[in-house]
Design a protein around this motif. Sequence first.
Motif, PDB file in Angstrom:
ATOM      1  N   CYS A  97       0.802  -0.952  -0.009  1.00  0.00           N
ATOM      2  CA  CYS A  97       0.045  -0.091   0.000  1.00  0.00           C
ATOM      3  C   CYS A  97       0.924   1.294  -0.155  1.00  0.00           C
ATOM      4  CB  CYS A  97      -0.937   0.012   1.175  1.00  0.00           C
ATOM      5  SG  CYS A  97      -1.933   1.467   1.344  1.00  0.00           S
ATOM      6  N   HIS A  98       0.711   2.010  -0.971  1.00  0.00           N
ATOM      7  CA  HIS A  98       1.602   3.359  -1.035  1.00  0.00           C
ATOM      8  C   HIS A  98       0.716   4.617  -0.861  1.00  0.00           C
ATOM      9  CE1 HIS A  98       4.908   0.975  -2.514  1.00  0.00           C
ATOM     10  NE2 HIS A  98       4.164   0.278  -3.314  1.00  0.00           N
ATOM     11  N   ALA A  99       0.516   5.127   0.183  1.00  0.00           N
ATOM     12  CA  ALA A  99      -0.376   6.275   0.271  1.00  0.00           C
ATOM     13  C   ALA A  99       0.590   7.546   0.920  1.00  0.00           C
ATOM     14  CB  ALA A  99      -1.592   5.858   1.286  1.00  0.00           C
ATOM     15  N   GLY A 100       0.761   8.475   0.219  1.00  0.00           N
ATOM     16  CA  GLY A 100       1.723   9.643   0.219  1.00  0.00           C
ATOM     17  C   GLY A 100       3.080   8.991   0.417  1.00  0.00           C
ATOM     18  N   LYS A 101       3.928   9.406   1.817  1.00  0.00           N
ATOM     19  CA  LYS A 101       4.890   8.920   1.917  1.00  0.00           C
ATOM     20  C   LYS A 101       5.172   7.673   2.860  1.00  0.00           C
ATOM     21  CE  LYS A 101       7.211  13.276   1.231  1.00  0.00           C
ATOM     22  NZ  LYS A 101       7.911  14.302   1.819  1.00  0.00           N
ATOM     23  N   ARG A 102       3.878   7.055   3.399  1.00  0.00           N
ATOM     24  CA  ARG A 102       3.684   6.033   4.005  1.00  0.00           C
ATOM     25  C   ARG A 102       3.690   4.745   3.357  1.00  0.00           C
ATOM     26  NH1 ARG A 102       0.166   8.257   9.467  1.00  0.00           N
ATOM     27  NH2 ARG A 102       1.550   9.755   9.907  1.00  0.00           N
ATOM     28  N   ASP A 103       4.760   3.962   2.848  1.00  0.00           N
ATOM     29  CA  ASP A 103       4.689   2.887   2.334  1.00  0.00           C
ATOM     30  C   ASP A 103       4.425   1.790   3.231  1.00  0.00           C
ATOM     31  OD1 ASP A 103       4.870   4.213  -0.104  1.00  0.00           O
ATOM     32  OD2 ASP A 103       7.136   3.850  -0.206  1.00  0.00           O
ATOM     33  N   THR A 104       3.771   0.881   2.918  1.00  0.00           N
ATOM     34  CA  THR A 104       3.583  -0.515   3.551  1.00  0.00           C
ATOM     35  C   THR A 104       3.706  -1.634   2.649  1.00  0.00           C
ATOM     36  OG1 THR A 104       1.874   0.784   5.120  1.00  0.00           O
ATOM     37  CG2 THR A 104       1.985  -1.883   5.084  1.00  0.00           C
ATOM     38  N   THR A 105       4.617  -2.411   3.070  1.00  0.00           N
ATOM     39  CA  THR A 105       4.591  -3.664   2.371  1.00  0.00           C
ATOM     40  C   THR A 105       4.953  -5.002   3.546  1.00  0.00           C
ATOM     41  OG1 THR A 105       6.082  -2.669   0.720  1.00  0.00           O
ATOM     42  CG2 THR A 105       6.130  -5.038   0.621  1.00  0.00           C
ATOM     43  N   LYS A 106       4.124  -5.981   3.134  1.00  0.00           N
ATOM     44  CA  LYS A 106       4.204  -7.143   3.821  1.00  0.00           C
ATOM     45  C   LYS A 106       4.339  -8.300   2.972  1.00  0.00           C
ATOM     46  CE  LYS A 106       1.550  -5.334   7.632  1.00  0.00           C
ATOM     47  NZ  LYS A 106       0.234  -5.716   8.441  1.00  0.00           N
ATOM     48  N   TYR A 107       5.142  -9.450   3.565  1.00  0.00           N
ATOM     49  CA  TYR A 107       5.548 -10.717   2.683  1.00  0.00           C
ATOM     50  C   TYR A 107       5.250 -11.745   3.779  1.00  0.00           C
ATOM     51  CZ  TYR A 107       7.094  -9.073  -1.743  1.00  0.00           C
ATOM     52  OH  TYR A 107       7.299  -8.562  -2.974  1.00  0.00           O
TER      53      TYR A 107
END
Length: 355
Positions: A97-107
């Motif tokens: 999820c890329h919202a503004g500068k708050r990137d979230t990545t989960k594997y």
Amino acid sequence: MKKILFLIFLTAFAGTAFGQQIPKEPNKQLRQLAKYREEKGAEVRHQQSTSWGDGISHTWSSDLHSGKIDMNLVFDSICKTFNSLDKVASEFYHYECHAGKRDTTKYSLTFYRDEDKTDCIKGDTCDNYKIYYETAHFSRYWGCRYFSHSFTTPTGIDWEDIHPFDTISFKEQIQPIIDSFMALKGAKAYPVYWRHDVGYDDDVNKGLTSKKTVGWHEHKSQGLTTGTHYFIPLKHKEAVDALYKQLDSLTYNYVNNHPQQKYTYTFTKKFPGIHTGYPTTIVEGNCRPYAYIEEEDNYDHEYNLRFLQFEDGYHILSITTKGDIWIPYEWYKLKSWINGERVYLKGMKPKPRDL
């Protein structure tokens, strides 16, 4: 409006190729990833423990932060490794999820083995179930980055054959080494006595660095921790490094020679550095009988071998606990701690905030 990219993949596979036999070694790509993280400056923490008869579990984990680590390279290598394993894993999960500068990545990926379950409660429909033998997880959000990889090797030891940790036998292995280093100038040994009775206010902010409930049933926050606190002055750094390596080696050999005992072993390359006051554990042994008995409170519940470097020198704890283990604030200055009442070691004046 800022563009928001939301991507989620959820893929599940039957895992038939992995349901037959557990590999003797962890996935090579995931192990190479740990070595790569170390090469790039990340600290990889290795923990090994018995798993209630399922085998010996190994976990390699890292808290990835900016600084010496080239996060772009490390992040790319992690993503590529996970994506290359999506078709062979029993379960694979990828979220971004890329919202503004708050990137979230989960594997997340998991490898299962199928087994018949023989201990089902009467009436339950659980003819067979799945047990994982390998998992890997990566999370990246709001500047926090964490990676873990776990692998379980079978030992052939059934749950009913798992025994409590033998503190006496273990201490017979390490005590001669510790005693030999107590001959160093300024080295001292102090008795440990931390007691908290039922009903004592256990507010961590009023004098405890941590607390841990040990055992199967309610202890009502009662516990007694005894043992020895060893201290070696800071000037003996080379000697302490040698001591730490010997104790680590003896501990590693002991747990591997006693896979039927319940333990958790943590590997670090060097004596734990200065931090907030919470001592790092090399080995944590579960000493409890596994069947509930009326006399259980007469048994030791947990043994800990812990380390901490502080401004004044190096501290080693060899302690055993009955009931719940609580670590008092400024434990390294205390002769005793009983329900919040502290008796300080000679020459160790309390700080104003402790009064």
